[in-house]
Design a protein around this motif. Structure first.
Motif, PDB file in Angstrom:
ATOM      1  N   ALA A 170       0.839  -1.208   0.000  1.00 59.39           N
ATOM      2  CA  ALA A 170       0.000   0.000   0.000  1.00 59.39           C
ATOM      3  C   ALA A 170       0.869   1.251   0.000  1.00 59.39           C
ATOM      4  O   ALA A 170       0.729   2.124   0.866  1.00 59.39           O
ATOM      5  CB  ALA A 170      -0.950   0.003   1.198  1.00 59.39           C
ATOM      6  N   PRO A 171       1.792   1.391  -0.966  1.00 61.49           N
ATOM      7  CA  PRO A 171       2.759   2.490  -0.911  1.00 61.49           C
ATOM      8  C   PRO A 171       2.108   3.860  -1.070  1.00 61.49           C
ATOM      9  O   PRO A 171       1.129   4.024  -1.796  1.00 61.49           O
ATOM     10  CB  PRO A 171       3.676   2.186  -2.102  1.00 61.49           C
ATOM     11  CG  PRO A 171       2.830   1.391  -3.044  1.00 61.49           C
ATOM     12  CD  PRO A 171       1.945   0.559  -2.170  1.00 61.49           C
ATOM     13  N   VAL A 172       2.663   4.826  -0.348  1.00 54.43           N
ATOM     14  CA  VAL A 172       2.278   6.222  -0.554  1.00 54.43           C
ATOM     15  C   VAL A 172       3.084   6.734  -1.745  1.00 54.43           C
ATOM     16  O   VAL A 172       4.309   6.838  -1.672  1.00 54.43           O
ATOM     17  CB  VAL A 172       2.573   7.066   0.707  1.00 54.43           C
ATOM     18  CG1 VAL A 172       2.401   8.557   0.411  1.00 54.43           C
ATOM     19  CG2 VAL A 172       1.669   6.638   1.852  1.00 54.43           C
ATOM     20  N   VAL A 173       2.398   7.039  -2.815  1.00 50.05           N
ATOM     21  CA  VAL A 173       3.079   7.487  -4.030  1.00 50.05           C
ATOM     22  C   VAL A 173       3.287   9.000  -3.995  1.00 50.05           C
ATOM     23  O   VAL A 173       4.362   9.496  -4.296  1.00 50.05           O
ATOM     24  CB  VAL A 173       2.285   7.066  -5.285  1.00 50.05           C
ATOM     25  CG1 VAL A 173       2.955   7.595  -6.545  1.00 50.05           C
ATOM     26  CG2 VAL A 173       2.168   5.539  -5.338  1.00 50.05           C
ATOM     27  N   VAL A 222       2.424  -4.681  -3.377  1.00 54.70           N
ATOM     28  CA  VAL A 222       1.129  -5.165  -2.909  1.00 54.70           C
ATOM     29  C   VAL A 222       0.136  -4.024  -3.096  1.00 54.70           C
ATOM     30  O   VAL A 222       0.159  -3.033  -2.362  1.00 54.70           O
ATOM     31  CB  VAL A 222       1.198  -5.613  -1.433  1.00 54.70           C
ATOM     32  CG1 VAL A 222      -0.113  -6.264  -1.012  1.00 54.70           C
ATOM     33  CG2 VAL A 222       2.368  -6.588  -1.225  1.00 54.70           C
ATOM     34  N   GLU A 223      -0.729  -4.177  -4.099  1.00 54.07           N
ATOM     35  CA  GLU A 223      -1.549  -3.075  -4.592  1.00 54.07           C
ATOM     36  C   GLU A 223      -2.955  -3.099  -4.017  1.00 54.07           C
ATOM     37  O   GLU A 223      -3.633  -4.124  -4.022  1.00 54.07           O
ATOM     38  CB  GLU A 223      -1.630  -3.142  -6.126  1.00 54.07           C
ATOM     39  CG  GLU A 223      -0.274  -3.143  -6.805  1.00 54.07           C
ATOM     40  CD  GLU A 223      -0.399  -3.446  -8.292  1.00 54.07           C
ATOM     41  OE1 GLU A 223      -1.546  -3.439  -8.802  1.00 54.07           O
ATOM     42  OE2 GLU A 223       0.636  -3.677  -8.946  1.00 54.07           O
ATOM     43  N   ARG A 224      -3.406  -1.934  -3.525  1.00 49.33           N
ATOM     44  CA  ARG A 224      -4.763  -1.800  -2.994  1.00 49.33           C
ATOM     45  C   ARG A 224      -5.785  -1.786  -4.125  1.00 49.33           C
ATOM     46  O   ARG A 224      -5.506  -1.242  -5.210  1.00 49.33           O
ATOM     47  CB  ARG A 224      -4.887  -0.511  -2.184  1.00 49.33           C
ATOM     48  CG  ARG A 224      -4.097  -0.506  -0.911  1.00 49.33           C
ATOM     49  CD  ARG A 224      -3.929   0.892  -0.370  1.00 49.33           C
ATOM     50  NE  ARG A 224      -3.026   1.671  -1.211  1.00 49.33           N
ATOM     51  CZ  ARG A 224      -2.648   2.923  -0.936  1.00 49.33           C
ATOM     52  NH1 ARG A 224      -3.104   3.515   0.146  1.00 49.33           N
ATOM     53  NH2 ARG A 224      -1.829   3.560  -1.739  1.00 49.33           N
ATOM     54  N   PRO A 225      -6.946  -2.362  -3.880  1.00 49.57           N
ATOM     55  CA  PRO A 225      -7.992  -2.344  -4.906  1.00 49.57           C
ATOM     56  C   PRO A 225      -8.387  -0.920  -5.262  1.00 49.57           C
ATOM     57  O   PRO A 225      -8.571  -0.077  -4.384  1.00 49.57           O
ATOM     58  CB  PRO A 225      -9.163  -3.080  -4.226  1.00 49.57           C
ATOM     59  CG  PRO A 225      -8.540  -3.877  -3.125  1.00 49.57           C
ATOM     60  CD  PRO A 225      -7.357  -3.088  -2.662  1.00 49.57           C
ATOM     61  N   GLY A 226      -8.476  -0.642  -6.554  1.00 50.73           N
ATOM     62  CA  GLY A 226      -8.943   0.658  -7.015  1.00 50.73           C
ATOM     63  C   GLY A 226      -7.940   1.779  -6.879  1.00 50.73           C
ATOM     64  O   GLY A 226      -8.287   2.951  -7.085  1.00 50.73           O
ATOM     65  N   ASP A 264      -5.052   3.267  -8.614  1.00 53.22           N
ATOM     66  CA  ASP A 264      -4.271   3.254  -9.846  1.00 53.22           C
ATOM     67  C   ASP A 264      -2.815   3.640  -9.604  1.00 53.22           C
ATOM     68  O   ASP A 264      -1.919   3.191 -10.327  1.00 53.22           O
ATOM     69  CB  ASP A 264      -4.890   4.200 -10.873  1.00 53.22           C
ATOM     70  CG  ASP A 264      -6.273   3.748 -11.335  1.00 53.22           C
ATOM     71  OD1 ASP A 264      -6.558   2.540 -11.194  1.00 53.22           O
ATOM     72  OD2 ASP A 264      -7.046   4.591 -11.825  1.00 53.22           O
ATOM     73  N   LYS A 265      -2.570   4.485  -8.598  1.00 56.44           N
ATOM     74  CA  LYS A 265      -1.211   4.928  -8.330  1.00 56.44           C
ATOM     75  C   LYS A 265      -0.314   3.766  -7.897  1.00 56.44           C
ATOM     76  O   LYS A 265       0.890   3.760  -8.195  1.00 56.44           O
ATOM     77  CB  LYS A 265      -1.218   5.998  -7.227  1.00 56.44           C
ATOM     78  CG  LYS A 265      -1.751   7.354  -7.682  1.00 56.44           C
ATOM     79  CD  LYS A 265      -0.769   8.058  -8.599  1.00 56.44           C
ATOM     80  CE  LYS A 265      -1.206   9.480  -8.917  1.00 56.44           C
ATOM     81  NZ  LYS A 265      -0.263  10.155  -9.833  1.00 56.44           N
ATOM     82  N   ASP A 266      -0.872   2.775  -7.200  1.00 52.80           N
ATOM     83  CA  ASP A 266      -0.079   1.607  -6.799  1.00 52.80           C
ATOM     84  C   ASP A 266       0.422   0.862  -8.030  1.00 52.80           C
ATOM     85  O   ASP A 266       1.599   0.489  -8.119  1.00 52.80           O
ATOM     86  CB  ASP A 266      -0.921   0.669  -5.925  1.00 52.80           C
ATOM     87  CG  ASP A 266      -1.260   1.267  -4.573  1.00 52.80           C
ATOM     88  OD1 ASP A 266      -1.011   2.474  -4.366  1.00 52.80           O
ATOM     89  OD2 ASP A 266      -1.787   0.538  -3.716  1.00 52.80           O
ATOM     90  N   ALA A 267      -0.489   0.646  -8.986  1.00 47.84           N
ATOM     91  CA  ALA A 267      -0.117  -0.044 -10.218  1.00 47.84           C
ATOM     92  C   ALA A 267       0.866   0.789 -11.034  1.00 47.84           C
ATOM     93  O   ALA A 267       1.801   0.246 -11.652  1.00 47.84           O
ATOM     94  CB  ALA A 267      -1.364  -0.352 -11.042  1.00 47.84           C
ATOM     95  N   ALA A 268       0.668   2.109 -11.033  1.00 47.89           N
ATOM     96  CA  ALA A 268       1.565   2.981 -11.785  1.00 47.89           C
ATOM     97  C   ALA A 268       2.984   2.934 -11.210  1.00 47.89           C
ATOM     98  O   ALA A 268       3.967   2.978 -11.964  1.00 47.89           O
ATOM     99  CB  ALA A 268       1.028   4.413 -11.770  1.00 47.89           C
ATOM    100  N   LEU A 269       3.099   2.827  -9.886  1.00 47.53           N
ATOM    101  CA  LEU A 269       4.424   2.730  -9.274  1.00 47.53           C
ATOM    102  C   LEU A 269       5.105   1.435  -9.696  1.00 47.53           C
ATOM    103  O   LEU A 269       6.304   1.429 -10.010  1.00 47.53           O
ATOM    104  CB  LEU A 269       4.315   2.785  -7.758  1.00 47.53           C
ATOM    105  CG  LEU A 269       5.619   2.561  -6.987  1.00 47.53           C
ATOM    106  CD1 LEU A 269       6.654   3.615  -7.352  1.00 47.53           C
ATOM    107  CD2 LEU A 269       5.368   2.566  -5.480  1.00 47.53           C
ATOM    108  N   ALA A 270       4.352   0.340  -9.704  1.00 52.66           N
ATOM    109  CA  ALA A 270       4.926  -0.937 -10.148  1.00 52.66           C
ATOM    110  C   ALA A 270       5.452  -0.818 -11.581  1.00 52.66           C
ATOM    111  O   ALA A 270       6.557  -1.291 -11.897  1.00 52.66           O
ATOM    112  CB  ALA A 270       3.878  -2.041 -10.059  1.00 52.66           C
ATOM    113  N   ALA A 271       4.690  -0.162 -12.445  1.00 51.85           N
ATOM    114  CA  ALA A 271       5.110   0.015 -13.835  1.00 51.85           C
ATOM    115  C   ALA A 271       6.344   0.904 -13.923  1.00 51.85           C
ATOM    116  O   ALA A 271       7.257   0.660 -14.733  1.00 51.85           O
ATOM    117  CB  ALA A 271       3.967   0.612 -14.645  1.00 51.85           C
ATOM    118  N   HIS A 272       6.394   1.946 -13.084  1.00 47.12           N
ATOM    119  CA  HIS A 272       7.547   2.854 -13.113  1.00 47.12           C
ATOM    120  C   HIS A 272       8.819   2.141 -12.668  1.00 47.12           C
ATOM    121  O   HIS A 272       9.884   2.311 -13.291  1.00 47.12           O
ATOM    122  CB  HIS A 272       7.272   4.060 -12.216  1.00 47.12           C
ATOM    123  CG  HIS A 272       8.395   5.047 -12.180  1.00 47.12           C
ATOM    124  ND1 HIS A 272       8.842   5.715 -13.295  1.00 47.12           N
ATOM    125  CD2 HIS A 272       9.180   5.483 -11.144  1.00 47.12           C
ATOM    126  CE1 HIS A 272       9.845   6.517 -12.977  1.00 47.12           C
ATOM    127  NE2 HIS A 272      10.066   6.389 -11.675  1.00 47.12           N
TER     128      HIS A 272
END
Length: 587
Positions: free
Chosen positions: A144-147, A213-217, A219-227
């Motif tokens: 649940a990272p703070v982006v 470990v990405e929280r549902p809904g 998008d910033k969590d997924a974007a960090l993984a992609a970055h």
């Protein structure tokens, strides 16, 4: 095993080994007995505030799962938080960074590990991306990272208002003028640094491998993984199922078991990639933290070192009785808004020793064998109370008075009834003195009962109607609470008719017997309540107009302008003054 015996391996059911460094307390978990020690070790970077309280038990569960895979680990408190010391000057982010760097060095020295894995949650995950290169991390788990720090602070402000409303705090009782939640204030310099954080701007790879470990809904969590993948990291992703149930309330937090399994599997693969660990160092024993007017010894005690606690003693002469501080619900031993830690240190500066600890299956203490999963209001916790008293007796800390708030107040009272070694008891906002075994603790906690006076006051508040129409109030639950309290009034009005023929009446009669027993033993009882607390109303219902006035050992005190948790600073100060006075008189 002695309280602080250094062990070469972790065994199931043991608490972690306390260590002290950089004016803070760390909890070190060696590889499990029978495992092949890995050359990697895990450093936990905690979130802050309310989220840290909710995830404290999660850290212990992950540390234990890592140990089974041969991975040593260390978790610690940032300076000025939890059981760490308060820095002489207001801390900034560099203060926390330096503590993390010393934690990494301590972990490597104790474990002999060459590779380092960071596990961070919330703001701790952000710190992991910031410090990965500095700490020489090889991999990280970002939960649940703070982006965006700016967005996080806005979200924290909204979250804080929800928590305060749930506590029943009025606007004038809330902490204003800074970033705060659940009575905890984020230091201004750190808040300013956090506001400028944005991990999407990372230009260099902080570690080679990561699990996000990405929280549902989100998008910033997924974007960090992609970055991170674009920077060249080997990225794995895991859905954070159960996130909301974990961080909504430390008392009701449900552990995300599927996520724990997923993180443990990822760690197991990482642990097996290289050879075994190098030479290790023995654990320092005992570990002492020297503070301003106090000395603290974080320790393990009870059979097999299963309970984690802190013995806080005066730096100067000791006087009065020792205070045994029971925790509330599933709050870690530092307490709500860090209140228990600050109370212990206040007592020590005034000559009073104390012991605070996590009961089994709370915070950093593993569950006791054969105990229920829900340990609140369970008689199984009396074994933990006896173990704490055994420790104090063995160390020569007597006489002892027991103190606690809410469920901790209940346990303090029950322990005083059961164990003659307790020479006084100070229950704060105790809801009941005899728990109905047929009542579900979880359901009772979710009901969040208030006094009839509080319901009456809210009935005429326009904000109540706005929340009702918005669907923010569970009307059925509120009506049920009111009905239960009316029934108790009927029992109080006609005890002969209702007392022995209702469950509430029988429990009330049993509580009367407990007070008679304490009076016969001449055990002083100081009952402290916030004005308008539901426990004070129940006290009047259970004991009628005469109350407990015929017991010369019982005193009742109220604290004005306070919520159930004693969140306002002036409420904490009033409580500490009463507790200190009681401890001095009992010595």
């Amino acid at each position: 095993m002695s309280e602080n015996a250094a062990v070469p391996a972790w065994h199931p059911g043991e608490a972690a080994c306390p260590v002290v460094f950089a004016e803070t307390v760390g909890l070190y978990t060696p590889p499990a007995a029978g495992s092949l020690p890995s050359d990697a070790a895990v450093l936990f970077l905690s979130p802050w505030g309310f989220e840290e309280m909710c995830t404290r038990k999660l850290w212990r569960l992950l540390a234990e799962r890592a140990a089974v895979q041969g991975l040593a680990s260390l978790r610690f408190d940032y300076p000025g938080t939890g059981d760490a010391l308060d820095p002489a000057a207001a801390p900034d982010l560099e203060t926390w960074d330096l503590a993390a760097a010393e934690a990494a060095r301590t972990l490597r020295r104790l474990s002999g590990a060459r590779r380092l894995v960071l596990i961070g949650h919330g703001l701790g995950a952000t710190f992991a991306t910031r410090l990965g290169m500095t700490l020489g991390a090889d991999a990280a788990v970002l939960m649940a990272p703070v982006v965006s720090g700016r967005f996080y602070l806005r979200e924290l402000s909204a979250w804080s208002k929800m928590v305060d409303e749930g506590l029943g705090l009025r606007p004038e009782q809330r902490i204003a003028g800074g970033i705060a939640i659940a009575g905890l204030v984020l230091p201004e310099k750190i808040a300013e640094s956090v506001r400028g954080l944005n991990v999407e701007r990372l230009e260099a790879l902080p570690f080679a491998k990561t699990l996000v470990v990405e929280r549902p809904g989100r998008d910033k969590d997924a974007a960090l993984a992609a970055h991170l993948a674009s920077l060249g990291a080997e990225v794995a992703r895991l859905d954070y199922a159960g996130y909301d149930d974990l961080v909504s309330n430390p008392t009701l937090a449900r552990q995300p078991l599927a996520v724990i399994d997923g993180v443990a599997e990822w760690l197991a693969r990482f642990a097996r990639e290289e050879a075994a660990a190098g030479a290790t160092e023995p654990l320092p024993c005992p570990a002492l933290l020297q503070g301003d007017g106090f000395v603290e010894e974080p320790l393990r005690f009870a059979e097999n070192g299963r309970l984690a606690g802190t013995l806080c003693t005066p730096a100067g002469p000791r006087r009065g009785a020792t205070v045994l501080l029971f925790g509330t619900a599933y709050d870690r031993q530092a307490g709500w808004a860090r209140g228990v830690t600050e109370t212990a240190r206040h007592l020590a500066r005034n000559g009073i020793a104390s012991l605070r600890f996590d009961a089994a299956n709370v915070g950093d203490s593993p569950p006791a064998p054969a105990a229920p999963e829900q340990v609140q209001y369970s008689d199984t916790q009396l074994a933990d109370a006896r173990a704490a008293l055994d420790l104090l007796s063995a160390r020569g800390f007597g006489p002892v008075i027991a103190a606690g708030r809410c469920s901790g107040a209940y346990l303090a009272f029950r322990a005083a009834v059961a164990d003659s070694r307790i020479a006084g008891v100070v229950p704060v906002n105790v809801y009941t003195f005899r728990w109905d075994p047929d009542m579900s603790v979880d359901e009772a906690l979710r009901a969040n009962p208030r006094s009839l006076g509080d319901y009456r006051q809210r009935l005429f508040d326009p904000a109540t109607f706005r929340r009702l129409f918005a669907g923010d109030i569970n009307l059925g639950r509120a009506l049920s609470n009111v009905g239960l309290q009316i029934l108790r009034r009927l029992v109080a009005l006609a005890p002969g008719l209702f007392g022995r023929f209702t469950r509430a009446g029988r429990l009330s009669l049993a509580a009367h017997g407990d007070f008679h027993d304490l009076a016969a033993r001449k055990v002083p009882v100081l009952l402290i309540y916030s004005e308008g607390d539901v426990g004070l109303e129940r006290l009047k219902l259970d004991f009628g107009r005469r109350g407990l006035s015929h017991h010369g050992n019982v005193t009742i005190a109220t604290i004005a302008d306070a919520d159930h948790n004693l969140s306002p600073p002036q409420a904490q100060a009033a409580y500490r003054a009463l507790l200190l006075d009681t401890a001095l008189k009992a010595g």
